[in-house]
Design an enzyme around this catalytic site. Structure first.
Site, PDB file in Angstrom:
ATOM      1  N   GLU A 381       0.948  -4.483   7.940  1.00 26.36           N
ATOM      2  CA  GLU A 381      -0.659  -4.922   7.542  1.00 26.36           C
ATOM      3  C   GLU A 381      -0.949  -5.623   8.697  1.00 26.36           C
ATOM      4  O   GLU A 381      -1.033  -6.221   8.818  1.00 26.36           O
ATOM      5  CB  GLU A 381      -0.774  -4.791   6.282  1.00 26.36           C
ATOM      6  CG  GLU A 381      -2.337  -5.473   5.672  1.00 26.36           C
ATOM      7  CD  GLU A 381      -3.065  -3.574   5.827  1.00 26.36           C
ATOM      8  OE1 GLU A 381      -4.353  -4.476   6.741  1.00 26.36           O
ATOM      9  OE2 GLU A 381      -2.516  -2.892   5.513  1.00 26.36           O
ATOM     10  N   HIS A 449      -2.425   4.149   5.763  1.00 26.07           N
ATOM     11  CA  HIS A 449      -3.728   3.722   5.062  1.00 26.07           C
ATOM     12  C   HIS A 449      -4.565   3.057   5.910  1.00 26.07           C
ATOM     13  O   HIS A 449      -4.576   2.264   7.033  1.00 26.07           O
ATOM     14  CB  HIS A 449      -3.044   2.434   3.889  1.00 26.07           C
ATOM     15  CG  HIS A 449      -1.970   3.446   2.764  1.00 26.07           C
ATOM     16  ND1 HIS A 449      -2.085   3.016   1.402  1.00 26.07           N
ATOM     17  CD2 HIS A 449      -0.698   4.509   2.227  1.00 26.07           C
ATOM     18  CE1 HIS A 449      -1.478   3.981   0.631  1.00 26.07           C
ATOM     19  NE2 HIS A 449      -0.519   4.863   1.937  1.00 26.07           N
ATOM     20  N   GLU A 450      -5.404   3.789   5.553  1.00 26.44           N
ATOM     21  CA  GLU A 450      -6.650   3.598   6.027  1.00 26.44           C
ATOM     22  C   GLU A 450      -6.305   4.102   7.369  1.00 26.44           C
ATOM     23  O   GLU A 450      -6.543   3.505   7.849  1.00 26.44           O
ATOM     24  CB  GLU A 450      -7.951   2.068   6.133  1.00 26.44           C
ATOM     25  CG  GLU A 450      -7.469   0.698   5.067  1.00 26.44           C
ATOM     26  CD  GLU A 450      -6.449   0.349   4.368  1.00 26.44           C
ATOM     27  OE1 GLU A 450      -6.509   0.840   3.219  1.00 26.44           O
ATOM     28  OE2 GLU A 450      -4.740   0.512   5.233  1.00 26.44           O
ATOM     29  N   GLU A 468      -3.241   7.687   3.264  1.00 24.28           N
ATOM     30  CA  GLU A 468      -4.037   7.418   1.842  1.00 24.28           C
ATOM     31  C   GLU A 468      -5.150   8.590   2.290  1.00 24.28           C
ATOM     32  O   GLU A 468      -5.449   9.518   2.781  1.00 24.28           O
ATOM     33  CB  GLU A 468      -4.365   6.430   2.156  1.00 24.28           C
ATOM     34  CG  GLU A 468      -4.911   5.954   0.604  1.00 24.28           C
ATOM     35  CD  GLU A 468      -5.725   4.028   1.079  1.00 24.28           C
ATOM     36  OE1 GLU A 468      -5.336   3.643  -0.214  1.00 24.28           O
ATOM     37  OE2 GLU A 468      -5.457   3.910   2.010  1.00 24.28           O
ATOM     38  N   GLU A 474      -4.947   3.280  -6.807  1.00 28.01           N
ATOM     39  CA  GLU A 474      -4.756   1.463  -6.627  1.00 28.01           C
ATOM     40  C   GLU A 474      -6.773   1.421  -7.331  1.00 28.01           C
ATOM     41  O   GLU A 474      -6.623   0.101  -7.617  1.00 28.01           O
ATOM     42  CB  GLU A 474      -4.999   1.179  -5.505  1.00 28.01           C
ATOM     43  CG  GLU A 474      -6.054   0.812  -4.360  1.00 28.01           C
ATOM     44  CD  GLU A 474      -5.673   2.250  -3.135  1.00 28.01           C
ATOM     45  OE1 GLU A 474      -5.610   2.438  -2.434  1.00 28.01           O
ATOM     46  OE2 GLU A 474      -4.408   3.332  -3.846  1.00 28.01           O
TER      47      GLU A 474
END
Length: 666
Positions: A381, A449-450, A468, A474
Site C-alpha cells: 500500500e 487497486h486505485e 480494481e 468493500e
C-alpha cells in the site's frame, strides 16, 4: 486533333487533382462489411465519420491537436500518402475468456502534411473491425526535442442521442462511484469506458487501448450529442509532455447490435502489442482467501492494535483454512510497518515495504505456507506516496523474491499521486507502467487497486492480472453500499476495459459481524454467479473463512475455475440482467452465472452450448423460494439435474438475486 484531345484530358486531370486536394474522401470497411470509416479532407481540414450498415453512428468528427502557446495542428493539410492493409491472425492469450482470439481488421493509414512553411506531418491510422473501429495518431520527430500537447481536438459527433451509463471525471475517488444513467445530451465530463444505448438501436462503448506515455482520455460533451477528447492534465496544466514525437493510444468505439455482443468483444485486447514475456510458467491464475474482509467490516484493524488483522497467529489460521478448502493462495494486508488509523486519509504516509509489523513474522508465515502448499500474496500500500514507494520498490519486491512470494497487490489510496498528480494523467500512466515493468523483472504478478484504467495491457504483460478501478465489494462493508443494479451495470461499463478484482463471494450477506446495518445488497446465490459473470484470472473468496466452513454453497466457489476455454453471453440488458456461460480451460465442464438487478426474473435458457449426444449433471445453486436481496438473502437452494444440449432450463432469480450452475460432463 490529338494534341487538342491531350490538352482536354490534361485539363480534366488537373481539375480532378485540384478537386481531390480540396475535397477528398477515403473509406475503409470492416471484414464483415458492416462497420465503415470515412476519412474526409475538405479545404485542408480532416474529419472522419462512422457508420454501421445503413445506420450513421458518427457524423463528421474533428481530428488534430493544440500544442503549447496555441500552436494548432488541425488544418491546412494535404494528403501526401495513403495505404490500405488487411490483417488476420489467431493468437492465444496466456489466460483469459477464450483459448484463441481472432484479430481481423482492415486498416487505412493517411499521412497528412501542412501546406505551411513548417510542413509538419502526422499520420492517422484507422482500423475497422467486425466489433467496432479504432484510430490513433503517429507524430514523427520533426526537428524539435520537446512538444507539449495542450489539447486533443478529436471529437465523436454522435448522429443520435441515447442513454449513457457514466461516471464523472475529475473526482477525488477516481473511478469509485456509482454509475449514472442519463441521455448523452446531458453529459458533462466523463470517464471511459462510456457505454451508450443509442436511439438508433445500436449499443456503443467509447474507450481507448494501449495507453502508455500519454494522458488518459476522458470525454467532454461540447454540443448536443458531440463528445470531445479531454486529456487528463498534469498539475501544471500541461496535458502530454513529449520528446518531440508521439504515438497516441487507440481511440476506440465498440459497436454492437445487441448489448450482449459488447461483452464478447476483443477489440481492446487486439489493439495491444503481443505478449512480451517468453517464459510465462510463473504466471498462475488463482482463487485466494484473505486477511481482508475482516478489516473492512471492523473485526480486525489494518494497523497494530488489540484487533490487528495481520498477525502470525491469524496468518497461520488462514493458511490452515486454505489447506482445508483446497485454495492455494492467501492475501495478507497490513503485514508491514506504516499502518495507522488514518492510513487512508490524504497525506504522504510513510509505509515500509521491508519492515514487519509487530506480531508478524514474514519468514515464519511464508515458510509455513510453503509447507502446506499455499502461496502468499504480498501487499504494497503506497498511500499514493509514490516518492516513498519508488525509493523502496527494489527492496520491497526483492524481499518477496527472497521469501517465495510471486504475486503482489499494490494500492494507491489517495485522491492524487504524491498529493499532486491525477492517477490517470500522464504521470500516473507512466508510474503504473514502470511498476509493472519492475514486477516483471522480479517475476511478480500484479493486482492494482486505485489503478489507472485497463486498456488491454494484459495482452502484452500477462502478469498484469487484474485491477480494481470501480466501486467494489468493500463499499458494502462500511458505506451505504452498492445497490443491486450496480453489479448488473459493471459488465457493460468498467469490465469492458478488462478484468476486475471485484472481490465477490460473501455468503454472510447480512454481515453479522462488523458494522451494524451493513449488507452486500445481493443474495448469496448471486455472489456465486458473479464468479462466472465477472471475468478475472484471480478471484477472491472474500468472506471470512469461518463463514465458508460447513456451508454447502461454498462447494461452487471451490469448483469454479478462473481460466476459460470459451465464453458465451446468452442474454443481457444494461443494468438489468446478464447470463453468461463459460467452459473450463482444463476440463469439459461448463459454468453458468445469471444475475439480475432489483427485479425478479425468470429465464428459459437453451442448453445448446453443451456438447451434443452426451449428458451433463447440472449442479444448480439458486435463490431459495420467496427470498429477496434484503430478506433471507443467505438462503441458497441446491439441486441436481441431468440435462443435454437439447434441453431448456428454467432459471428463477429473486430480486437482487442470481443462479450459478456447474455442468459436469457424464
Amino acid at each position: 486533333m490529338f494534341k487538342k484531345l491531350s490538352i482536354i484530358l490534361l485539363l480534366i486531370a488537373t481539375i480532378s487533382c485540384s478537386k481531390q486536394e480540396k475535397d477528398s474522401t477515403i473509406e475503409i470497411i470492416s471484414p464483415n462489411a458492416k462497420n465503415k470509416i470515412s476519412f474526409n479532407l475538405k479545404n485542408g481540414i480532416p474529419t472522419y465519420s462512422v457508420s454501421h450498415g445503413e445506420t450513421k453512428v458518427l457524423n463528421a468528427s474533428n481530428l488534430g491537436f493544440v500544442f503549447k502557446k496555441g500552436d494548432s495542428l488541425s488544418n491546412n493539410f494535404e494528403i501526401i500518402n495513403q495505404s490500405e492493409t488487411t490483417f488476420n491472425e489467431n493468437w492465444e492469450p496466456v489466460w483469459g475468456e477464450h483459448k484463441t482470439i481472432q484479430n481481423n481488421y482492415n486498416q487505412l493509414s493517411v499521412t497528412l502534411q501542412e501546406k505551411t512553411e513548417a510542413k509538419r506531418k502526422i499520420e492517422v491510422q484507422f482500423r475497422a473491425f467486425n466489433d467496432g473501429i479504432a484510430f490513433r495518431y503517429v507524430y514523427p520527430e520533426q526537428g524539435k526535442d520537446s512538444i507539449i500537447i495542450m489539447d486533443e481536438l478529436t471529437t465523436f459527433n454522435l448522429n443520435d442521442d441515447g442513454d449513457a451509463w457514466w461516471i464523472g471525471a475529475y473526482q477525488d475517488n477516481r473511478y469509485e462511484y456509482l454509475t449514472t444513467k442519463s441521455p448523452v445530451s446531458t453529459l458533462d465530463k466523463v470517464h471511459t469506458p462510456l457505454t451508450i444505448k443509442s436511439k438508433n438501436g445500436l449499443s456503443l462503448s467509447f474507450h481507448e487501448a494501449n495507453l502508455k506515455n500519454f494522458a488518459s482520455m476522458t470525454l467532454s460533451r461540447t454540443n448536443d450529442t458531440e463528445l470531445k477528447a479531454d486529456l487528463v492534465p498534469w498539475a501544471d496544466g500541461d496535458r502530454v509532455k513529449t520528446n518531440g514525437s508521439f504515438t497516441t493510444p487507440w481511440r476506440t468505439l465498440q459497436i454492437a447490435e445487441q448489448p450482449k455482443d459488447l461483452l464478447i468483444s476483443n477489440l481492446i485486447l487486439n489493439l495491444n502489442d503481443s505478449n512480451k514475456i517468453e517464459d510465462t510458467s510463473w504466471i498462475k491464475p488463482h482463487k485466494y482467501l484473505g486477511i481482508w474482509w475482516g478489516m473492512h467490516i471492523g473485526k480486525y484493524s489494518f494497523w497494530e492494535s488489540p484487533i490487528q488483522g495481520a498477525t502470525t497467529k491469524n496468518a497461520i489460521e488462514h493458511i490452515d483454512y486454505c489447506k482445508k478448502f483446497g485454495i492455494d493462495h492467501l492475501l495478507i494486508e497490513g503485514w508491514n510497518k506504516g499502518w495507522t488509523p488514518a492510513w487512508y486519509e490524504n497525506a504522504m504516509h510513510m509505509f515500509s515495504f521491508t519492515k514487519e509489523a509487530d506480531n508478524f513474522d514474514l519468514k515464519k508465515v511464508t515458510d509455513y505456507a510453503k509447507e502446506n502448499g499455499v502461496s502468499i500474496i504480498g501487499y504494497h500500500e503506497t498511500g499514493s506516496n509514490i516518492i516513498n514507494y519508488l525509493e523502496q520498490i527494489d527492496a520491497g519486491m526483492g524481499l518477496y523474491n527472497q521469501v517465495g512470494i510471486h504475486d503482489v497487490k499494490i494500492g494507491q489510496v489517495g485522491s492524487r499521486l504524491n498529493m499532486k498528480e491525477w492517477h490517470h494523467g500522464q504521470f500516473g500512466v507512466n508510474y503504473y507502467r514502470y511498476v509493472l515493468d519492475k514486477a516483471l523483472e522480479n517475476k511478480l504478478t500484479v493486482n492494482f487497486h486505485e489503478p489507472i484504467k485497463d486498456t488491454g495491457e494484459r495482452r502484452t504483460y500477462p502478469n498484469m492480472m487484474a485491477r480494481e478501478g470501480a466501486r467494489g465489494q468493500e463499499y458494502n462493508a462500511w458505506s451505504d453500499g452498492n445497490p443491486p443494479s450496480h453489479t448488473a451495470i459493471l459488465p457493460f461499463t468498467r469490465m469492458l476495459a478488462g478484468p476486475m478484482d471485484f472481490t465477490p463471494g460473501v455468503l454472510d450477506v447480512d454481515i453479522k459481524q462488523g458494522y451494524e446495518g451493513r449488507d452486500v445488497h445481493t443474495t448469496a446465490a448471486k455472489q456465486l454467479a458473479l464468479y462466472v459473470v465477472y471475468h478475472s484470472p484471480i478471484q477472491m473468496l472474500a468472506d471470512l473463512p469461518e463463514n465458508y466452513d460447513g456451508n454447502p454453497a461454498f462447494k461452487f466457489l471451490q469448483d469454479v475455475p478462473v481460466d476459460w476455454n470459451d465464453t458465451k453471453v446468452l442474454n443481457a440488458e444494461i443494468g438489468e440482467y446478464v447470463t453468461t456461460v463459460r467452459k473450463d480451460k482444463y476440463s469439459e465442464d461448463w459454468y453458468l452465472g445469471s444475475i439480475t438487478n432489483e427485479e425478479s426474473r425468470e429465464f428459459e435458457i437453451q442448453l445448446s452450448f453443451l456438447d451434443e449426444n452426451t449428458s451433463y449433471e447440472a449442479q444448480i445453486y439458486a435463490d431459495a423460494e420467496g427470498i429477496t436481496w434484503n430478506s433471507n438473502a443467505e438462503k441458497v437452494h441446491i439441486s441436481n439435474k441431468i440435462v443435454t444440449s437439447k434441453d431448456t432450463l428454467k432459471l428463477s432469480l429473486a430480486e437482487g438475486g442470481g443462479v450459478a450452475i456447474r455442468f459436469i460432463k457424464k
